[in-house]
Design an enzyme around this catalytic site. Structure first.
Site, PDB file in Angstrom:
ATOM      1  N   SER A 176      24.259   6.380 -12.591  1.00  0.00           N
ATOM      2  CA  SER A 176      25.268   6.051 -11.578  1.00  0.00           C
ATOM      3  C   SER A 176      25.861   7.271 -10.875  1.00  0.00           C
ATOM      4  O   SER A 176      27.054   7.586 -11.007  1.00  0.00           O
ATOM      5  CB  SER A 176      26.342   5.181 -12.213  1.00  0.00           C
ATOM      6  OG  SER A 176      25.712   4.057 -12.758  1.00  0.00           O
ATOM      7  N   ARG A 191      24.146  14.837  -5.482  1.00  0.00           N
ATOM      8  CA  ARG A 191      25.206  15.654  -6.073  1.00  0.00           C
ATOM      9  C   ARG A 191      25.769  14.932  -7.292  1.00  0.00           C
ATOM     10  O   ARG A 191      25.754  13.702  -7.342  1.00  0.00           O
ATOM     11  CB  ARG A 191      26.333  15.901  -5.071  1.00  0.00           C
ATOM     12  CG  ARG A 191      27.039  14.653  -4.607  1.00  0.00           C
ATOM     13  CD  ARG A 191      28.057  14.959  -3.539  1.00  0.00           C
ATOM     14  NE  ARG A 191      27.545  14.678  -2.221  1.00  0.00           N
ATOM     15  CZ  ARG A 191      27.636  13.492  -1.616  1.00  0.00           C
ATOM     16  NH1 ARG A 191      28.227  12.490  -2.218  1.00  0.00           N
ATOM     17  NH2 ARG A 191      27.145  13.291  -0.431  1.00  0.00           N
ATOM     18  N   ASP A 229      24.884   1.640 -10.886  1.00  0.00           N
ATOM     19  CA  ASP A 229      25.653   0.572 -11.554  1.00  0.00           C
ATOM     20  C   ASP A 229      26.106  -0.513 -10.581  1.00  0.00           C
ATOM     21  O   ASP A 229      26.178  -1.698 -10.931  1.00  0.00           O
ATOM     22  CB  ASP A 229      26.843   1.128 -12.361  1.00  0.00           C
ATOM     23  CG  ASP A 229      27.723   2.083 -11.582  1.00  0.00           C
ATOM     24  OD1 ASP A 229      27.442   2.318 -10.388  1.00  0.00           O
ATOM     25  OD2 ASP A 229      28.691   2.611 -12.163  1.00  0.00           O
TER      26      ASP A 229
HETATM   27  C1  BGC Z   1      28.986   7.570  -8.233  1.00  0.00           C
HETATM   28  C2  BGC Z   1      28.341   6.231  -7.953  1.00  0.00           C
HETATM   29  C3  BGC Z   1      28.797   5.213  -8.976  1.00  0.00           C
HETATM   30  C4  BGC Z   1      30.318   5.183  -9.086  1.00  0.00           C
HETATM   31  C5  BGC Z   1      30.817   4.217 -10.141  1.00  0.00           C
HETATM   32  C6  BGC Z   1      30.494   7.414  -8.367  1.00  0.00           C
HETATM   33  O1  BGC Z   1      31.060   8.638  -8.712  1.00  0.00           O
HETATM   34  O2  BGC Z   1      28.686   8.473  -7.201  1.00  0.00           O
HETATM   35  O3  BGC Z   1      26.935   6.342  -7.984  1.00  0.00           O
HETATM   36  O4  BGC Z   1      28.328   3.954  -8.597  1.00  0.00           O
HETATM   37  O5  BGC Z   1      30.792   6.476  -9.382  1.00  0.00           O
HETATM   38  O6  BGC Z   1      30.310   4.504 -11.388  1.00  0.00           O
END
Ligand code: BGC
Length: 485
Positions: A176, A191, A229
């Protein structure tokens, strides 16, 4: 005898800063505390700072919509609007055994999901807490750890013979963080977010890195999909509630996913996918307003959080909303009042002055929280103030989230018919009144019709969702549909 210096007061330094002074003697047990009236005055000030008017929200929604469109049009935008290669909604009839590894912001979770069809499933899982070192060390080591945990899980939970010699179980990897994808089983980390900083990982294909670790550790699993996620939540929620159109995670990070018509994603026109096909988009909306900071109402506390973070300028929207930062915003306000001599005069405050010492979920109206963790005495009026402050910060986060949801709703034309929004994450599940505040925000933006958009606690996207996606992918490829992506 010189006259006693006992008492409290403050002086303003030539720089404009306030220096608070308090003197007591060995005989005095009593500590000076702010009066109820002083706290009420301060609260009014913070109310102004943290409140978002409906007009302001509508302006944010417009800017948000434009940003989403730009991300769909061109690659490498601040909000990347990532095509996920998850095609269409699940039918509910997906079946079979699937492994899922979920590398979230706080824990690593390993699951075995048995999809039984008809929207039913069974899940067995193990959880491992990630250490701060693991979040910062070499990326390959982090994936090695994931592979080792998966190996142990398979050895302990799957009976002998479940995986036949030479066979591999399909594995969905919920990773995620923003990854740009060329195919469903590929993901180049754009990133790190949520405080992660593992080296040698940004710019690389994390699927290939994880495959390498699975090979090294001899794990009988075949990585078939990299899943965010939010995408997992979108699919898992629709598996059990077909009215779901959008999924949002309010956890350590914040993000959303929804289903888009391929013809409306100009940047993937060259792939030759049918315009009428539907594909899930991982928005990565946490990056909204990063770097330029043109649209969001940032306070000086938000700026401090940003500047002292490991990624200054990035994830501007997320830093105003997610669970990782809300406690810190609260703590910074409290520290300001300590500096101004309003709070905890005469007490030793070094513990509360440590960055990120405050747990967002901490019960700030419980006096034991302050005595136990920070060795501070509080009065009822002070604790009521902290509670009101926590509400203000949480309310702002909920209203900003409503702006993001509204932008998707209005882009996709979901307002008249209404839709369900599957939501998950510690903030949504534990912060008192969070969902109500999101709904209020939607009504402030859309008027009465805002009631048509309803959030609800989603099904586990990172485990169950990941398995459903692994299954959908297998079915799609077996049918020979877009096998190269
Ligand atoms: C991430 C996402 C993720 C979200 C919730 C963010 O910091 O970049 O990819 O879906 O957090 O977990």
């Amino acid at each position: 005898m010189p006259t006693s210096r006992r008492g409290s007061g403050s002086v303003t330094l030539p720089t404009g800063q306030v220096l608070a002074i308090h003197t007591r003697t060995q005989d005095e047990g009593d500590l000076p505390h702010a009066t109820k009236k002083t706290m009420a005055d301060h609260l009014r000030k913070y109310e102004t700072i943290f409140t978002l008017t409906p007009q302001r929200m509508r302006i944010v929604v417009e800017a948000f919509k434009e940003t989403l469109e730009l991300g769909l049009e061109k690659p490498k935008q601040v909000v990347p609007m990532i095509p996920t290669f998850v095609f269409d909604w699940p039918t509910g009839e997906e079946t079979g055994d699937f492994l899922a590894v979920d590398l979230g912001g706080t824990n690593l979770r390993v699951c075995l999901v048995t999809l039984q069809g008809n929207g039913k499933f069974e899940i067995t899982q193990s959880k491992y807490r990630l250490t701060e070192e693991q979040k910062q060390e070499d990326g390959q080591k982090l994936f090695d750890f994931c592979a080792e945990c998966l190996k142990t899980f398979i050895d302990t939970n799957l009976g002998e013979g479940t995986v036949k010699e030479g066979e591999k179980l399909p594995l969905g990897f919920t990773f995620s963080y923003p990854c740009s994808q060329e195919r469903i089983d590929h993901g180049e980390l754009i990133r790190w977010t949520k405080g992660f900083g593992a080296t040698n990982t940004e710019g690389r294909d994390v699927a290939a890195m994880f495959r390498e670790s699975l090979k090294t550790h001899n794990v009988p699993a075949e990585l078939t999909a990299i899943i965010n996620d939010t995408t997992g939540t979108l699919i898992a929620s629709s598996y059990v509630n077909p009215r779901t159109r959008i999924a949002v995670i309010f956890g350590t990070g914040c993000n959303a996913a929804y289903m888009e018509r391929v013809g409306d994603i100009p940047k993937i026109k060259n792939l030759g996918i049918d315009d009428e096909a539907q594909m899930a988009i991982n928005c990565e909306w946490g990056a909204f307003d990063s770097f330029e900071h043109e649209h969001l109402p940032r306070t000086k506390y938000d700026q401090i959080i940003d500047e002292t973070s490991n990624k200054p300028g990035e994830q501007a929207f997320e830093k105003l909303i997610s669970g990782r930062y809300l406690g810190e915003i609260l703590r910074l306000v409290i520290c300001e009042l300590i500096d101004e001599g309003v709070l905890f005069l005469g007490q030793n405050t070094y513990k509360i002055e440590t960055a990120y010492a405050f747990d967002t979920a901490g019960t700030v109206d419980d006096h034991r929280y302050f005595t136990h963790f920070f060795a501070l005495e509080t009065t009822l009026a002070e604790r009521q103030f902290f509670r009101a402050l926590a509400k203000l910060v949480g309310r702002r986060a909920a209203r900003l989230s409503a702006c993001g949801i509204a932008a998707i709703v209005s882009r996709m034309g979901y307002l008249e018919e209404g839709c369900s929004v599957g939501a998950d994450g510690s903030l949504y599940n534990k912060y008192p009144g969070f969902a109500d505040r999101v709904h209020e925000g939607l009504q402030d933006i859309f008027g009465d019709k805002g009631r048509n958009i309803v959030t609800y606690h989603a099904e586990d996207g990172s485990g169950v969702g990941s398995a459903i996606i692994a299954s959908m992918t297998k079915i799609r490829k077996d049918k020979g549909l877009y096998v190269n992506v």
